[in-house]
Enzyme design. Structure first.
Site, PDB file in Angstrom:
ATOM      1  N   GLY A   1       0.829  -1.209   0.000  1.00  0.00           N
ATOM      2  CA  GLY A   1       0.000   0.000   0.000  1.00  0.00           C
ATOM      3  C   GLY A   1       0.854   1.246   0.000  1.00  0.00           C
TER       4      GLY A   1
ATOM      5  N   ALA B   1      15.305  10.999  -1.249  1.00  0.00           N
ATOM      6  CA  ALA B   1      16.527  10.878  -0.441  1.00  0.00           C
ATOM      7  C   ALA B   1      17.429   9.775  -0.984  1.00  0.00           C
ATOM      8  CB  ALA B   1      16.156  10.601   1.016  1.00  0.00           C
TER       9      ALA B   1
ATOM     10  N   ARG C   1       0.958  -4.930  -5.826  1.00  0.00           N
ATOM     11  CA  ARG C   1       1.098  -6.192  -5.106  1.00  0.00           C
ATOM     12  C   ARG C   1       1.216  -7.272  -6.160  1.00  0.00           C
ATOM     13  NH1 ARG C   1      -2.583  -3.566  -1.071  1.00  0.00           N
ATOM     14  NH2 ARG C   1      -1.326  -3.435   0.808  1.00  0.00           N
TER      15      ARG C   1
ATOM     16  N   ASP D   1       5.824  -5.120   5.851  1.00  0.00           N
ATOM     17  CA  ASP D   1       6.516  -6.370   6.199  1.00  0.00           C
ATOM     18  C   ASP D   1       6.425  -7.428   5.105  1.00  0.00           C
ATOM     19  OD1 ASP D   1       3.850  -6.684   6.678  1.00  0.00           O
ATOM     20  OD2 ASP D   1       4.058  -7.484   8.710  1.00  0.00           O
TER      21      ASP D   1
ATOM     22  N   THR E   1       4.260   2.363   5.494  1.00  0.00           N
ATOM     23  CA  THR E   1       2.854   1.940   5.479  1.00  0.00           C
ATOM     24  C   THR E   1       2.090   2.769   6.493  1.00  0.00           C
ATOM     25  OG1 THR E   1       1.286   0.194   6.105  1.00  0.00           O
ATOM     26  CG2 THR E   1       3.498  -0.033   6.969  1.00  0.00           C
ATOM     27  N   ILE E   2       0.901   3.211   6.105  1.00  0.00           N
ATOM     28  CA  ILE E   2       0.125   4.040   7.048  1.00  0.00           C
ATOM     29  C   ILE E   2      -0.266   3.253   8.295  1.00  0.00           C
ATOM     30  CG2 ILE E   2      -0.774   5.572   5.244  1.00  0.00           C
ATOM     31  CD1 ILE E   2      -3.531   4.064   5.662  1.00  0.00           C
ATOM     32  N   ASP E   3      -0.264   1.917   8.200  1.00  0.00           N
ATOM     33  CA  ASP E   3      -0.728   1.088   9.331  1.00  0.00           C
ATOM     34  C   ASP E   3       0.195   1.149  10.543  1.00  0.00           C
ATOM     35  OD1 ASP E   3      -2.596   0.371   7.494  1.00  0.00           O
ATOM     36  OD2 ASP E   3      -1.964  -1.714   7.284  1.00  0.00           O
TER      37      ASP E   3
ATOM     38  N   ASP F   1       2.425  -0.927  11.324  1.00  0.00           N
ATOM     39  CA  ASP F   1       2.320  -2.270  11.921  1.00  0.00           C
ATOM     40  C   ASP F   1       3.582  -3.104  11.729  1.00  0.00           C
ATOM     41  OD1 ASP F   1       2.161  -2.607   9.198  1.00  0.00           O
ATOM     42  OD2 ASP F   1       0.485  -4.013   9.240  1.00  0.00           O
TER      43      ASP F   1
ATOM     44  N   MET G   1      -8.619   2.692   8.666  1.00  0.00           N
ATOM     45  CA  MET G   1      -7.768   1.617   8.143  1.00  0.00           C
ATOM     46  C   MET G   1      -6.814   1.083   9.222  1.00  0.00           C
ATOM     47  SD  MET G   1      -6.622   2.422   4.267  1.00  0.00           S
ATOM     48  CE  MET G   1      -7.624   1.871   2.881  1.00  0.00           C
TER      49      MET G   1
ATOM     50  N   ARG H   1      -5.553  -2.557   8.623  1.00  0.00           N
ATOM     51  CA  ARG H   1      -5.518  -4.009   8.420  1.00  0.00           C
ATOM     52  C   ARG H   1      -5.683  -4.731   9.766  1.00  0.00           C
ATOM     53  NH1 ARG H   1      -1.883  -6.830   3.838  1.00  0.00           N
ATOM     54  NH2 ARG H   1      -0.941  -4.788   3.781  1.00  0.00           N
TER      55      ARG H   1
HETATM   56  P1  ADP Z   1       3.103  -4.756   2.615  1.00  0.00           P
HETATM   57  O1  ADP Z   1       4.496  -4.726   2.110  1.00  0.00           O
HETATM   58  O2  ADP Z   1       2.507  -3.387   2.725  1.00  0.00           O
HETATM   59  O3  ADP Z   1       2.964  -5.582   3.874  1.00  0.00           O
HETATM   60  P2  ADP Z   1       1.954  -6.967   1.111  1.00  0.00           P
HETATM   61  O4  ADP Z   1       1.878  -7.859   2.303  1.00  0.00           O
HETATM   62  O5  ADP Z   1       0.777  -6.950   0.202  1.00  0.00           O
HETATM   63  O6  ADP Z   1       2.179  -5.443   1.506  1.00  0.00           O
HETATM   64  O7  ADP Z   1       3.281  -7.371   0.303  1.00  0.00           O
HETATM   65  C1  ADP Z   1       3.654  -6.663  -0.861  1.00  0.00           C
HETATM   66  C2  ADP Z   1       4.237  -7.632  -1.862  1.00  0.00           C
HETATM   67  O8  ADP Z   1       5.399  -8.225  -1.312  1.00  0.00           O
HETATM   68  C3  ADP Z   1       3.332  -8.802  -2.234  1.00  0.00           C
HETATM   69  O9  ADP Z   1       2.390  -8.472  -3.231  1.00  0.00           O
HETATM   70  C4  ADP Z   1       4.340  -9.804  -2.734  1.00  0.00           C
HETATM   71  O10 ADP Z   1       4.699  -9.538  -4.069  1.00  0.00           O
HETATM   72  C5  ADP Z   1       5.563  -9.543  -1.840  1.00  0.00           C
HETATM   73  N1  ADP Z   1       5.552 -10.515  -0.736  1.00  0.00           N
HETATM   74  C6  ADP Z   1       4.783 -10.535   0.372  1.00  0.00           C
HETATM   75  N2  ADP Z   1       5.038 -11.606   1.138  1.00  0.00           N
HETATM   76  C7  ADP Z   1       5.974 -12.323   0.486  1.00  0.00           C
HETATM   77  C8  ADP Z   1       6.663 -13.557   0.739  1.00  0.00           C
HETATM   78  N3  ADP Z   1       6.413 -14.275   1.832  1.00  0.00           N
HETATM   79  N4  ADP Z   1       7.578 -13.971  -0.171  1.00  0.00           N
HETATM   80  C9  ADP Z   1       7.836 -13.253  -1.272  1.00  0.00           C
HETATM   81  N5  ADP Z   1       7.229 -12.097  -1.579  1.00  0.00           N
HETATM   82  C10 ADP Z   1       6.317 -11.625  -0.712  1.00  0.00           C
HETATM   83  O1  F6P Z   2      -1.561  -1.639   4.444  1.00  0.00           O
HETATM   84  C1  F6P Z   2      -2.116  -0.418   4.123  1.00  0.00           C
HETATM   85  C2  F6P Z   2      -3.588  -0.561   3.825  1.00  0.00           C
HETATM   86  O2  F6P Z   2      -4.085   0.700   3.441  1.00  0.00           O
HETATM   87  C3  F6P Z   2      -4.427  -1.144   4.963  1.00  0.00           C
HETATM   88  O3  F6P Z   2      -4.712  -0.183   5.932  1.00  0.00           O
HETATM   89  C4  F6P Z   2      -5.621  -1.656   4.208  1.00  0.00           C
HETATM   90  O4  F6P Z   2      -6.255  -2.702   4.887  1.00  0.00           O
HETATM   91  C5  F6P Z   2      -5.003  -2.157   2.936  1.00  0.00           C
HETATM   92  O5  F6P Z   2      -3.774  -1.456   2.769  1.00  0.00           O
HETATM   93  C6  F6P Z   2      -5.835  -1.963   1.698  1.00  0.00           C
HETATM   94  O6  F6P Z   2      -5.172  -2.583   0.646  1.00  0.00           O
HETATM   95  P1  F6P Z   2      -5.517  -2.411  -0.895  1.00  0.00           P
HETATM   96  O7  F6P Z   2      -4.800  -1.201  -1.378  1.00  0.00           O
HETATM   97  O8  F6P Z   2      -4.985  -3.657  -1.515  1.00  0.00           O
HETATM   98  O9  F6P Z   2      -7.008  -2.288  -0.992  1.00  0.00           O
END
Ligand code: ADP
Ligand code: F6P
Length: 319
Positions: A11, A22, A72, A103, A125-127, A129, A169, A171
């Site tokens: 996100g 930067a 994603r 993460d 991430t805005i979360d 988390d 929001m 998650r």
């Molecule tokens: P965020 O980074 O905000 O937590 P996601 O959990 O959707 O968002 O992860 C972003 C992208 O990182 C996923 O769409 C995927 O391509 C990659 N990713 C997430 N988890 C894994 C994993 N266990 N192994 C490899 N790539 C991953």
């Molecule tokens: O992780 C950031 C976030 O905005 C969460 O707060 C929310 O649940 C999610 O992403 C929404 O994801 P998407 O952009 O896939 O709808």
């Protein structure tokens, strides 16, 4: 390190542009060529690289979203997807990659590092988390946006003597709900990190009404339930018609706060310095006000926690 690349993943979050700026400027300052990867890991697998010059990141520090765009990708979770990305990096002679994201994105970056390719993560991430860091870029702006929105909703709630339920929001994390609820003076805050009692929330509304306070604000984190679910229960229990507002993607956009610009700038530069020093498989973070860096695995071992005392304080201030 002669050539590095940077991408944004997951996100988007306000302040990601400050971090990209930067990375690019610090890289060039150190004599490193910097490439942007468009559309996160999806673009990485497709070889969507663009060379970044000093001017490529001019006029972006104040802009929300990410100029590199984010995505994603399910395919990148597979070994095949990761190998495809490594081929593209090799073809471009890139020596290191900076990933700005959450993460999940760091799990992906960790997979590349496990294959011998240096990566460094910047929490965005805005979360808020992400374990291993007290702060993730975008959180401060998102909270300010939510507070501004709740203030406005409070005005009309007052005028019409209504209870408003505001879903924010986060998650699985309650940080946005807790901070925005506290700072906007919500009567009740519902977060995944603390059990809630709907009877207690209803009692608060009724006690308020008994002393002439006819409006009330309830902030609920999306990770607990939908605002509409709370509305339904309150209506069934006491027949009160509430209004439900889902703040949604409003929270992800907008000009970053000065804090997010500062964090983006500091963390972006630190990530380049780490890569240049030969570090890899690490995330930049903030702990007790200091910039730190921790291995992805170590950060992932902890669970992100909120300061529960803030929750109890908010409760005690909204009696
Ligand atoms: P965020 O980074 O905000 O937590 P996601 O959990 O959707 O968002 O992860 C972003 C992208 O990182 C996923 O769409 C995927 O391509 C990659 N990713 C997430 N988890 C894994 C994993 N266990 N192994 C490899 N790539 C991953
Ligand atoms: O992780 C950031 C976030 O905005 C969460 O707060 C929310 O649940 C999610 O992403 C929404 O994801 P998407 O952009 O896939 O709808």
């Amino acid at each position: 390190m002669k050539k590095i690349a940077v991408l944004t993943s997951g996100g988007d979050a306000p302040g990601m542009n400050a971090a990209i700026r930067a990375v690019v400027r610090r890289g060039i300052f150190k004599g490193i060529e910097v490439y942007g990867v468009r559309n996160g890991y999806k673009g990485l697998m497709a070889g969507d690289f663009i060379q970044m010059e000093l001017g490529s990141v001019g006029d972006i520090i104040h802009r929300g979203g990410t100029i590199l765009r984010s995505a994603r990708s399910e395919k990148f979770r597979t070994v095949e997807g990761q190998e495809q990305a490594l081929v593209q990096l090799k073809e471009m002679n890139i020596d290191g990659l900076i990933v700005i994201g959450g993460d999940g994105s760091f799990k992906g970056a960790g997979k590349l590092t496990a294959q011998g390719f240096p990566t460094i993560g910047i929490p965005g991430t805005i979360d808020n988390d992400i374990a291993g860091t007290d702060y993730s870029i975008g959180f401060d702006t998102a909270v300010n946006t939510a507070v501004e929105a709740i203030d406005k909703i409070r005005d009309t709630s007052f005028s019409h003597e209504r209870t408003s339920i505001i879903e924010v929001m986060g998650r699985n994390a309650g940080d946005i709900a807790l901070w925005s609820g506290m700072c906007a003076g919500a009567e009740s805050i519902i977060i995944p990190e603390a059990a809630y009692d709907i009877e207690h929330i209803i009692n608060r509304i009724q006690q308020g009404q008994e002393r002439g306070k006819m409006h009330s604000i309830i902030v609920v984190a999306e990770g607990v339930c939908k605002g509409a679910d709370i509305h339904k229960v309150i209506k069934e229990r006491i027949g009160l018609e509430t209004r439900v507002i889902v703040l949604g993607y409003l929270q992800r956009g907008g000009s970053p706060s000065s804090f997010d610009r500062m964090m983006g700038s500091q963390m972006g530069a630190k990530a380049v310095d780490l890569l240049a020093q030969g570090e890899k498989g690490e995330m930049v973070g903030l702990k007790n006000g200091q910039l730190i860096h921790v291995p992805f695995e170590e950060a992932a071992k902890d669970k992100h926690t909120i300061d529960i005392s803030v929750y109890h304080l908010a409760k005690s201030l909204s009696i």
